[in-house]
Design an enzyme around this catalytic site. Structure first.
Site, PDB file in Angstrom:
ATOM      1  CG  ASN A 287     -18.724  -0.122  23.663  1.00  0.00           C
ATOM      2  OD1 ASN A 287     -18.120  -0.939  24.345  1.00  0.00           O
ATOM      3  ND2 ASN A 287     -18.228   0.333  22.529  1.00  0.00           N
ATOM      4  N   GLY A 288     -20.595  -0.962  21.114  1.00  0.00           N
ATOM      5  CA  GLY A 288     -20.540  -2.222  20.400  1.00  0.00           C
ATOM      6  C   GLY A 288     -20.956  -2.097  18.944  1.00  0.00           C
TER       7      GLY A 288
ATOM      8  CE  LYS B  10     -16.780   0.248  27.380  1.00  0.00           C
ATOM      9  NZ  LYS B  10     -16.662  -1.205  27.158  1.00  0.00           N
TER      10      LYS B  10
ATOM     11  CB  CYS C 176     -11.785  -6.256  31.400  1.00  0.00           C
ATOM     12  SG  CYS C 176     -10.319  -7.098  30.723  1.00  0.00           S
TER      13      CYS C 176
ATOM     14  CG  HIS D 139     -19.408  -4.353  25.026  1.00  0.00           C
ATOM     15  ND1 HIS D 139     -18.737  -3.754  23.988  1.00  0.00           N
ATOM     16  CD2 HIS D 139     -19.497  -5.663  24.711  1.00  0.00           C
ATOM     17  CE1 HIS D 139     -18.428  -4.668  23.084  1.00  0.00           C
ATOM     18  NE2 HIS D 139     -18.877  -5.839  23.501  1.00  0.00           N
TER      19      HIS D 139
ATOM     20  N   PRO E  34     -12.328   3.224  26.136  1.00  0.00           N
ATOM     21  CG  PRO E  34     -12.895   2.132  28.126  1.00  0.00           C
ATOM     22  CD  PRO E  34     -13.484   2.933  27.007  1.00  0.00           C
ATOM     23  CG  MET E  35     -10.071   0.990  22.614  1.00  0.00           C
ATOM     24  SD  MET E  35     -10.032   1.464  20.864  1.00  0.00           S
ATOM     25  CE  MET E  35      -9.869   3.261  21.002  1.00  0.00           C
ATOM     26  CB  VAL E  36      -5.595  -2.647  26.539  1.00  0.00           C
ATOM     27  CG1 VAL E  36      -4.166  -3.039  26.927  1.00  0.00           C
ATOM     28  CG2 VAL E  36      -6.543  -2.920  27.695  1.00  0.00           C
TER      29      VAL E  36
END
Length: 322
Positions: A220-221, A162, A120, A190, A37-39
């Site tokens: 993730n990362g 997440k 976030c 993450h 998910p990426m803004v």
């Protein structure tokens, strides 16, 4: 300024990256490949692109659940999908169980699941008790998962979280085990703390959490290549590997390309123009994709273009793309 010969030589990099044969994942490395998910970026056109290049699962950008539930305008602006956009997880920012469950009910007919953002690190999110604020509220996360699970009757509908990790990994394990007890389908980790940005991902922390659970765990990362994805899988035993910035720079990384291939750029042009992508998104994605392909002087010119027509003309003249 730069010479014509310099430009021609630099263009060979693009040509070579196109002719490079993608490396298939060895059969022993059976893990799910995921678009994060990426803004502003993981919207429908980009999701459709990465699905053509080995991405098994895609997430929407984070959507604030409260405004999504109460505003038809927000729903129209924030969530768009189509028949080929599956499997799809919609990620929500929420700070209470009612908002998350209400939002999940609205998208359930069109998606495969929802994800609660617990990672976030932005100040506005923390101030509103969204995102990484939740990793220190394990009981609240458990309640949000449980109530959402109770609300959606379809047991095939996925509910995930997440997260970022704690400095004390025992707190992360406790959070994840409570979410597992509540019925979460999978957890994405993450491997950085709330305060960390560019520090190396804590691979051991991801492995520790994976080993403590009986549900799928995604890592993730720092995944910028297929080799990075394979390494994270091998080091942690996760069930899936998620990429964010790596996919922005190279949407074809999961099939083994080291640079964005020509066909992928052409596919982006076709998909985004067909879906009526806003110029800013259309242009920014190309800026990311061509970052390692274009020489710096060209990037300076390309990045200042101000219309779709100008971008298409530039790519047609300089790269024979249309």
């Amino acid at each position: 300024m730069f010479s014509t010969n310099q430009v021609q030589n630099e263009h060979l990099l693009f040509s070579n990256s196109v002719s490079e044969s993608p490396r298939r994942r060895p059969l022993r490395l059976q893990y799910t490949t995921i678009c994060a998910p990426m803004v502003r970026y993981s919207k429908l056109p980009f999701r459709m692109l990465v699905r053509k290049y080995g991405c098994d699962l895609a997430f929407t950008p984070m959507i604030v659940s409260n405004s999504f539930v109460h505003s038809a305008k927000a729903r129209d602006n924030e969530f768009t999908t189509c028949l080929g956009d599956r499997p799809l997880i919609v990620q929500f920012a929420a700070n209470n169980a009612t908002d998350l469950a209400d939002a999940a009910e609205l998208v359930a007919p069109y998606t495969d699941g929802v994800d609660l953002n617990c990672g976030c690190p932005q100040r506005w999110a923390l101030a509103e008790h969204y995102g990484a604020y939740l990793i220190n509220n394990a009981e609240l996360v458990k309640d949000m998962v449980l109530q959402t699970r109770n609300r959606i009757s379809d047991q095939k509908f996925l509910i995930s979280i997440k997260i970022r990790i704690h400095y004390d990994i025992r707190k992360t394990v406790d959070l994840c085990q409570k979410a597992q007890q509540a019925g979460v389908s999978f957890i994405t980790i993450h491997g950085r703390t709330l305060e960390q940005r560019k520090e190396p991902v804590n691979v051991q922390a991801i492995k520790t959490v994976k080993d403590s659970l009986n549900i799928p765990v995604f890592g993730n990362g720092d995944v910028f290549s297929l080799e990075d994805a394979d390494k994270l899988y091998e080091q942690t035993g996760v069930n899936g590997v998620m990429s964010a910035r790596g996919l922005l720079q190279n949407p074809a990384l999961f099939v083994g390309y080291h640079y964005t291939p020509r066909d992928c750029v052409q596919d982006w042009l076709d998909i985004s123009l067909n879906l009526g992508t806003h110029f800013t998104s259309f242009h920014h994605h190309l800026m990311y994709m061509l970052e390692k392909v274009m020489p710096r002087p060209e990037r300076r010119v390309f990045n200042t273009l101000s219309s779709t027509a100008a971008v298409l003309d530039y790519l047609r003249v300089n790269y024979d793309l249309c």
